[in-house]
Design an enzyme around this catalytic site. Structure first.
Site, short mmCIF file in Angstrom:
data_model
loop_
_atom_site.label_atom_id
_atom_site.label_comp_id
_atom_site.label_asym_id
_atom_site.label_seq_id
_atom_site.Cartn_x
_atom_site.Cartn_y
_atom_site.Cartn_z
N GLY A 69 0.79 -1.22 0.00
CA GLY A 69 0.00 0.00 0.00
C GLY A 69 0.83 1.27 0.00
O GLY A 69 0.49 2.24 -0.69
N THR A 70 1.91 1.29 0.77
CA THR A 70 2.73 2.49 0.86
C THR A 70 3.34 2.85 -0.49
O THR A 70 3.31 4.01 -0.92
CB THR A 70 3.84 2.31 1.91
OG1 THR A 70 3.25 2.23 3.21
CG2 THR A 70 4.84 3.46 1.88
N GLN A 177 -7.59 -0.71 3.46
CA GLN A 177 -8.40 -1.31 4.52
C GLN A 177 -9.76 -1.81 4.04
O GLN A 177 -10.38 -2.65 4.70
CB GLN A 177 -8.61 -0.29 5.65
CG GLN A 177 -7.35 0.05 6.43
CD GLN A 177 -6.83 -1.11 7.26
OE1 GLN A 177 -7.53 -2.08 7.52
NE2 GLN A 177 -5.57 -1.02 7.68
N SER A 197 -3.44 -3.67 -0.80
CA SER A 197 -2.36 -4.40 -0.14
C SER A 197 -2.81 -5.82 0.19
O SER A 197 -3.92 -6.03 0.68
CB SER A 197 -1.92 -3.67 1.13
OG SER A 197 -0.78 -4.28 1.70
N SER A 198 -1.94 -6.77 -0.06
CA SER A 198 -2.27 -8.19 0.09
C SER A 198 -2.44 -8.64 1.53
O SER A 198 -3.36 -9.39 1.85
CB SER A 198 -1.17 -9.02 -0.59
OG SER A 198 -1.21 -10.36 -0.20
N HIS A 199 -1.56 -8.17 2.42
CA HIS A 199 -1.54 -8.76 3.76
C HIS A 199 -2.70 -8.32 4.66
O HIS A 199 -2.85 -8.80 5.77
CB HIS A 199 -0.20 -8.49 4.45
CG HIS A 199 0.01 -7.08 4.90
ND1 HIS A 199 -0.04 -6.70 6.22
CD2 HIS A 199 0.29 -5.96 4.20
CE1 HIS A 199 0.19 -5.40 6.31
NE2 HIS A 199 0.40 -4.93 5.10
N THR A 235 12.24 -6.90 -10.82
CA THR A 235 11.84 -8.30 -10.97
C THR A 235 10.58 -8.60 -10.17
O THR A 235 10.49 -8.28 -8.99
CB THR A 235 12.97 -9.24 -10.49
OG1 THR A 235 14.14 -8.98 -11.28
CG2 THR A 235 12.58 -10.70 -10.65
N CYS A 323 1.56 1.60 11.29
CA CYS A 323 2.58 2.41 10.63
C CYS A 323 2.90 3.69 11.39
O CYS A 323 3.83 4.41 11.03
CB CYS A 323 2.14 2.74 9.21
SG CYS A 323 2.09 1.29 8.14
#
Length: 382
Positions: A69-70, A177, A197-199, A235, A323
């Site tokens: 996300g950042t 979120q 964001s994935s996590h 990559t 964060c």
């Protein structure tokens, strides 16, 4: 452990991990290489891109993989700013954005751009008229988060997007979120750029995505080998991308069921806390909030002490955004909704997941009641 800090990160889903494993072992090829091992990875990346796009109603060609996300926020905001700097230098955001947005805007302020930080009301919701009032002839971007990472309030993104479109202004939303927890459709929301964001949705850490509407040109902020259509070279993190794609597929499949379940548990948690702990209050809008977020403040309590006491009982919660949790300053979000410093320091965020159970919620309520009472007995503030 009872884990109620899913807004910080979520446990990786077993289906996601199983999907990733081949790309951590035998299918380890670089997706930019022309031989068969590379082509296997390339195919996996393409399939994951389709799954991510499907979750938010986008075209796969509009999805650009990032580290999270950042980075997505940085690419979106700086990319638009640098691309349109000859047209204008004014950006509108809100005072309750994630640090990834606020710090990026502060950086741009030091480099010739003008930023307007729109306030929020006491319920954490942005007043749309404030956004309209902030627009100037030099406004090139509006960036407003979809849902707040601390108090969980959901912003009127669709309406703000319409305002941006009517005025020919690019519109970005940090949806880290909200994606995977509530319905998110880029066309319905009228957004031009959207960060994910994935996590946060039971995928792996270190992978995210930026949606960029077709036809919108932004300047890259990283330069290299040309991957991700030159927007984000480097990559590709193939195992991470595969895991992210699977997490999005699962989130879309189970969205309605998970929303109902988490909303029920959230409301049980809120009711149990407010009814059993005197002088406890809910921060943020009571209804326009994420289905997994409950954010409380307790009179006469220091939130950090509450967090540590709960941790000793095997309960993981937080006092705010991960964060910005290292800062000893009162939460900017809580100050923005009108809370005094002492109330800000006495606040606690509990964020649920699809794995949270009613038994866990009930146990947390019991433990909270006991811990708050003990802390108040030794508190000079109480």
């Amino acid at each position: 452990m009872i884990y109620l800090d899913n807004s910080a990160t979520s446990k990786i889903d077993s289906e996601v991990l199983n999907e990733m494993m081949p790309y951590l072992t035998e299918n380890f090829g670089n997706s930019s290489t022309p031989y068969s091992l590379g082509k296997i990875s390339k195919k996996a990346v393409d399939e994951a891109r389709i799954k991510v796009a499907s979750l938010i109603g986008a075209n796969p060609k509009e999805i650009y993989f990032t580290s999270g996300g950042t980075e997505s926020d940085n690419i979106a905001i700086k990319g638009v700013a640098y691309s349109l700097k000859n047209k204008g230098n004014h950006i509108i955001t809100s005072i309750i954005e994630h640090p990834a947005v606020l710090e990026t805007c502060k950086y741009l302020e030091k480099n010739g751009f003008s930023i307007t930080y729109v306030p929020v009301q006491n319920d954490g919701i942005i007043n749309i008229s404030e956004v309209k009032r902030a627009i100037t002839p030099s406004t090139i971007l509006i960036t407003i988060m979809h849902a707040n990472s601390e108090i969980g309030t959901i912003q009127p993104i669709e309406e703000i997007g319409k305002i941006a479109k009517e005025n020919g202004i690019y519109f970005h939303t940090d949806a880290v979120q909200s994606v995977g927890k509530i319905p998110v459709d880029v066309d319905s929301l009228n957004v031009d750029l959207l960060s994910m964001s994935s996590h946060k949705i039971h995928g792996p850490k270190g992978i995210g995505a930026l949606y960029i509407r077709k036809g919108l040109k932004i300047s890259p902020i990283i330069h290299g080998g040309g991957q991700e259509q030159n927007i984000r070279p480097g990559t590709e993190n193939v195992p991470g991308i595969v895991g992210f794609g699977k997490a999005c597929e699962i989130a879309k499949r189970d969205l309605e069921k998970n929303m109902v379940q988490m909303t029920f548990l959230r409301d049980e948690l809120i009711k149990g806390v407010l009814q059993n702990i005197k002088e406890s209050y809910l921060n943020g809008h009571p209804e326009k909030r994420l289905p997994n977020n409950a954010h409380f403040r307790f009179t006469g309590i220091e939130g950090e002490s509450l967090l540590l006491r709960l941790n000793l009982k095997g309960i993981a919660v937080s006092t705010g955004s991960a964060c910005s949790s290292k800062s000893l300053e009162p939460s900017k979000v809580l100050k923005s909704i009108g809370l005094e410093n002492v109330d800000s320091h006495g606040s606690l965020r509990l964020s649920l997941s699809k794995d949270t159970t009613l038994k866990e919620v009930q146990q947390v309520i019991l433990e909270l009641v006991e811990v708050v009472e003990k802390l108040r007995n030794i508190s000079a503030l109480w």
